[in-house]
Every structure is written in C-alpha cells, then in structure tokens.
Design an enzyme around this catalytic site. Structure first.
Site, short mmCIF file in Angstrom:
data_model
loop_
_atom_site.label_atom_id
_atom_site.label_comp_id
_atom_site.label_asym_id
_atom_site.label_seq_id
_atom_site.Cartn_x
_atom_site.Cartn_y
_atom_site.Cartn_z
CB CYS A 102 -0.95 -0.06 1.20
SG CYS A 102 -0.99 1.38 2.24
CG HIS A 105 -0.66 3.16 5.95
ND1 HIS A 105 -1.81 3.16 5.20
CD2 HIS A 105 -0.86 4.05 6.95
CE1 HIS A 105 -2.68 4.00 5.73
NE2 HIS A 105 -2.13 4.56 6.78
CG HIS A 171 -5.60 -2.96 2.03
ND1 HIS A 171 -5.11 -1.94 1.24
CD2 HIS A 171 -6.39 -3.70 1.21
CE1 HIS A 171 -5.59 -2.05 0.02
NE2 HIS A 171 -6.38 -3.10 -0.02
#
Ligand SMILES: [Zn+2]
Length: 212
Positions: A102, A105, A171
């Site tokens: 991602c 982050h 995620h």
C-alpha cells in the site's frame, strides 16, 4: 503456482527498463542506513546482534517487493496467439495470488486477483496473465489503481470484446493498526467492453469466481 514461478521475472524473463516513475535509486549503503534509522525509530538498537544483518536483508527484500518498477508489465503481453478458432466466450483466470504494498503506509496488501476477458481473435498464454498482475502489484499501489492498470493493459494488448478484473485483498495497514480489523477484505472491480454493458455477463463472472 509455486513461489519460484511467481517471481520468475526476477530472474530475467524481461529486460530491465527505467520506468517513467523511477527517480534516482539510492545505493545499497544508503538503503541500509535508512533501515538502521527505522530500527532505531522502532526503539531498538541497530547494532544489536539479532538485527545487525537486517538492513541487508531488507534491501534484498525490497528488490523483490518492488521488482515491478524495473519492468514494463505490458511486455508480458507482447506475444499473443491468433489460433483460438473463434473462441468468444469468457476466459477466466481465477485466484491469482496477489502480493502488493500500500502506497499510503508501505504495508502489505495480500489477496487474489481474478482476470477475465472475452477474446476477439487474440488470446494470451495463461502464465502471462499472472505475471501481468504481479508486475503491476510489485510497486507501491492503491488497490483501485492496480485493478484498472491490469484491465487496461489487457484491453490494449488483446483488443478483446471485454475485460474484467476483480481483486479481493486484505490490507496490512487496516489489519495491524488501530482497531485491528482482521479478516476484512476490500473488493475492487474494473469492467470494460462487454462486461461494462452486460450485467448478465458480470453476474455470470462473479458466480464463476465464487466457484458456483
Ligand atoms: Zn494503507
């Protein structure tokens, strides 16, 4: 699919390219220093024996996690076959393992991609579809953008009647932080051509994906 196959483009199936995204790449020493800084930021001692070799390992892992910046994933589709004998129904490659990162982050995104198209004379080798997914996934990504990139690359290369890409993924930035929401999957879809026009096709595809 085993892991070796999954990482096959690491070992030179495609030529390395400088993508338009690539700025100056820091050298090994600089990367390792950055990782030592992160270890210290976590509250540990970067010179402690157990983590002394960690910066080198992280640098190596980065090459793998972000291998998608060194290739043009569209090149996996450069070889198409035109002998599909008029096959016009949906071709679906289901449950392609997906590992991405991602971009907000730098946490892992893991899940599955389902890639489908309705040929218009041209088909592509099945392993190429999973490489295409992997090529775009091994970059800093948003799941939404990843879904669209895979679909549009396939659309451009095969000019099929329709393309559908569905990604279900978890995620790390959600499952490991804050309220620790384990087991929540995000689902993204991109429909092009026939799939965009025809809700029956979309329904059938979703049933095939679920294995009905
Ligand atoms: Zn995130």
């Amino acid at each position: 699919m085993n892991l070796t196959e999954f990482n096959a483009f690491e070992i030179g199936e495609l030529d390395e390219v400088e993508t338009e995204l690539a700025p100056r790449r820091p050298g090994r020493a600089e990367i390792e220093q950055a990782v030592r800084t992160l270890i210290a930021a976590a509250g540990d001692d970067p010179t402690r024996e157990g983590v002394r070799d960690t910066p080198g390992r992280v640098a190596k892992a980065y090459r793998e996690w972000f291998a998608g910046y060194r290739i043009d994933p569209k090149a996996f589709l450069s070889r198409v076959f035109e002998e599909a004998e008029g096959y016009e129904e949906t071709v679906l490659l289901r449950d392609i393992p997906l590992v991405s990162t991602c971009e907000h982050h730098m946490a892992p995104i893991t899940g599955k991609a389902h890639v489908a198209y309705r040929p218009n004379g041209k088909v592509v080798g099945i392993p190429k579809l999973s490489r295409l997914v992997d090529g775009y996934a091994r970059r800093l990504q948003l799941q939404e953008r990843l879904t669209n990139q895979i679909a549009h690359a396939l659309d451009e290369a095969l000019q099929p009647q329709g393309v559908a890409v569905v990604i279900e993924a978890t995620h790390g930035c959600m499952s490991t932080r804050g309220v620790n929401q384990h087991g929540i999957a995000m689902v993204t879809k991109c429909w092009l051509g026939d799939f965009k026009r025809d809700d029956r096709l979309r329904r059938e595809l979703m049933e095939s994906i679920r294995g009905c």
